[in-house]
Design a protein around this motif. Structure first.
Motif, PDB file in Angstrom:
ATOM      1  N   LYS A  75     -33.384  65.355  50.437  1.00 47.12           N
ATOM      2  CA  LYS A  75     -33.229  63.899  50.486  1.00 47.12           C
ATOM      3  C   LYS A  75     -32.857  63.383  51.869  1.00 47.12           C
ATOM      4  CE  LYS A  75     -31.989  63.351  45.635  1.00 47.12           C
ATOM      5  NZ  LYS A  75     -30.862  63.206  44.685  1.00 47.12           N
ATOM      6  N   SER A  76     -32.481  64.272  52.768  1.00 46.09           N
ATOM      7  CA  SER A  76     -32.095  63.786  54.091  1.00 46.09           C
ATOM      8  C   SER A  76     -33.302  63.171  54.777  1.00 46.09           C
ATOM      9  CB  SER A  76     -31.526  64.931  54.925  1.00 46.09           C
ATOM     10  OG  SER A  76     -32.577  65.782  55.348  1.00 46.09           O
ATOM     11  N   PRO A  77     -33.077  62.114  55.533  1.00 53.94           N
ATOM     12  CA  PRO A  77     -34.189  61.390  56.152  1.00 53.94           C
ATOM     13  C   PRO A  77     -35.099  62.276  56.993  1.00 53.94           C
ATOM     14  CG  PRO A  77     -32.155  60.144  56.363  1.00 53.94           C
ATOM     15  CD  PRO A  77     -31.778  61.454  55.767  1.00 53.94           C
ATOM     16  N   ALA A  78     -34.495  63.201  57.748  1.00 61.25           N
ATOM     17  CA  ALA A  78     -35.314  64.068  58.591  1.00 61.25           C
ATOM     18  C   ALA A  78     -36.218  64.947  57.736  1.00 61.25           C
ATOM     19  CB  ALA A  78     -34.413  64.921  59.481  1.00 61.25           C
ATOM     20  N   THR A  79     -35.667  65.482  56.648  1.00 61.25           N
ATOM     21  CA  THR A  79     -36.462  66.330  55.772  1.00 61.25           C
ATOM     22  C   THR A  79     -37.570  65.531  55.095  1.00 61.25           C
ATOM     23  OG1 THR A  79     -34.481  67.639  55.341  1.00 61.25           O
ATOM     24  CG2 THR A  79     -36.371  67.993  53.894  1.00 61.25           C
ATOM     25  N   VAL A  80     -37.224  64.342  54.672  1.00 63.80           N
ATOM     26  CA  VAL A  80     -38.229  63.492  54.034  1.00 63.80           C
ATOM     27  C   VAL A  80     -39.399  63.261  54.983  1.00 63.80           C
ATOM     28  CG1 VAL A  80     -38.701  61.164  53.193  1.00 63.80           C
ATOM     29  CG2 VAL A  80     -36.649  62.370  52.442  1.00 63.80           C
ATOM     30  N   ARG A  81     -39.087  62.965  56.231  1.00 63.26           N
ATOM     31  CA  ARG A  81     -40.169  62.775  57.217  1.00 63.26           C
ATOM     32  C   ARG A  81     -41.009  64.036  57.345  1.00 63.26           C
ATOM     33  NH1 ARG A  81     -36.276  59.894  59.988  1.00 63.26           N
ATOM     34  NH2 ARG A  81     -35.691  61.676  61.282  1.00 63.26           N
ATOM     35  N   TRP A 124     -43.269  64.519  54.271  1.00 59.94           N
ATOM     36  CA  TRP A 124     -44.422  63.609  54.315  1.00 59.94           C
ATOM     37  C   TRP A 124     -45.461  64.111  55.301  1.00 59.94           C
ATOM     38  CZ3 TRP A 124     -46.197  59.999  51.207  1.00 59.94           C
ATOM     39  CH2 TRP A 124     -45.320  59.383  50.298  1.00 59.94           C
TER      40      TRP A 124
END
Length: 370
Positions: A166-172, A175
């Motif tokens: 869920k961390s923003p970096a992982t989400v990026r 994707w």
DNA sequence: AAGCCGTGGCG
DNA sequence: TCGCCAAGGCT
């Protein structure tokens, strides 16, 4: 290409992976009604219903919703109470309002047709990147990647991404990966297959790698880390709340109240209730119920009692409900209050717990009930 | 960018 | 009973 692009997936044989995955999907996929239709509107409805909601739950709503609101126009023109009543029990009621708002935008700006670009879809209320990508690929077979719970877990394991998903970096990162491995020629089945794999084999706990058609492509499997990825979230704190409520009855009617803005389930209906301390005794609870009746301008007898336990997001709630046989007041109650026939109360927009309370009093009021 | 928003099933 | 989980989006 790797085969569809370079970068974080430099050596990944994406085409071979997708072919293997899709072959498995065609054999193993569940028969789900929203996969049987080609109506973009129906797919849109299903995707919104499925947000944070289990397939089994949505199956109980999907057909009924579509038969009541078969087209974008029907939904756009529906009275809100009717919409919420059909949605009643599904939860996240903002989704229903957003879905209707989206239908109105589609009527006003897209001639009643679900738009076919990512930008136009994401501009619709309640539709984010995942849902837009899902509609693009599922309804139009256009190459938009998706990342949601299932596919995020699958991709994190496939590429051994150890950070919290869920961390923003992982989400990026996810994707990016999803985009890199998406086959331009078959985005629909590829995306469906990623999710289906996550649902049937690459499960959150106890992933069944024996069932997995692509384990030979999986970095986590090779490292023996499939059970460690993704890491579990920190447990969410829970609060406890207690309410005393009354269910006023009179001549086959019940009194319900419209829930004000700013409270849970705002705009829907409930039986009147007030918050009480967790520590109230039974005697105090009964007195509170009496006072609540008075504050409604009612005189009546408390005749039966029952506790209901339920959860609203992170709140564990106990509702102490009193059935009250009342004389109907000469003066009409406040605008937010409404007497409704018992057998019609179920047509109101009610939260799940209130629906259970209604079932309790309805059963009791029926001849022979107890 | 954490926190909010519902619910039912299951271990 | 309790915590976790499920096809997220919005603020």
């Amino acid at each position: 290409m790797t085969e569809f692009g370079p970068d974080s997936t430099p050596d990944f044989p994406a085409a071979a992976f997708s072919r293997r995955l899709v072959r498995w999907y065609r054999r193993q996929k569940r028969a789900l009604p929203w996969r049987e239709t080609s109506d973009p509107y129906a797919i849109l409805v299903s995707e919104v219903m499925l947000q944070q909601t289990t397939v089994a739950t949505v199956l109980g709503y999907y057909a009924r919703f579509l038969s009541r609101f078969p087209t974008v126009r029907d939904l756009a023109e529906a009275p809100e109470d009717e919409l919420l009543a059909v949605w009643s029990g599904l939860g996240y009621y903002r989704r229903a309002r957003n879905l209707q708002a989206a239908a109105r935008v589609i009527m006003a700006q897209h001639a009643g047709r679900v738009p076919q670009t990512l930008e136009a879809l994401m501009a619709l209320p309640g539709i984010g990147r995942y849902t837009a990508g899902a509609i693009m690929s599922f309804a139009f077979n256009k190459p938009s990647p998706i990342v949601e719970t299932n596919s995020a877990r699958v991709l994190a394991r496939l590429f051994c991404v150890r950070a919290p998903v869920k961390s923003p970096a992982t989400v990026r990162q996810l994707w990016h990966i999803a985009e890199q491995i998406l086959p331009p020629n078959n985005p629909r089945e590829h995306n469906y297959a990623l999710m289906e794999l996550g649902s049937l084999a690459c499960r959150p706990s106890q992933p069944d790698c024996v069932l997995c058609p692509v384990s030979e492509f999986c970095a986590a499997f090779k490292a023996g880390e499939q059970r460690l990825i993704p890491p579990a979230d920190a447990p969410a704190a829970r609060t406890r709340l207690r309410f005393v409520g009354v269910v006023p009855l009179n001549d086959g009617h019940v009194l319900v109240a419209r829930i004000p803005q700013g409270e849970w389930h705002a705009g829907m209906f409930e039986f009147p209730k007030v918050p009480v301390p967790l520590t109230v005794s039974d005697v105090e609870a009964r007195e509170t119920a009496q006072q609540l009746l008075q504050s409604l301008g009612l005189r009546g007898n408390l005749v039966a009692f029952r506790e209901f336990r339920y959860t609203v997001t992170r709140h564990s709630i106990t509702l102490c409900a009193w059935m009250a046989m009342c004389r109907r007041p000469a003066r009409p109650p406040g605008k937010a209050l409404r007497w409704v026939p018992l057998d019609e109360a179920g047509k109101l927009p009610l939260g799940s717990a209130q629906r259970r309370v209604l079932a309790w009093v309805s059963n009791d009021q029926r001849p022979g009930g107890t």
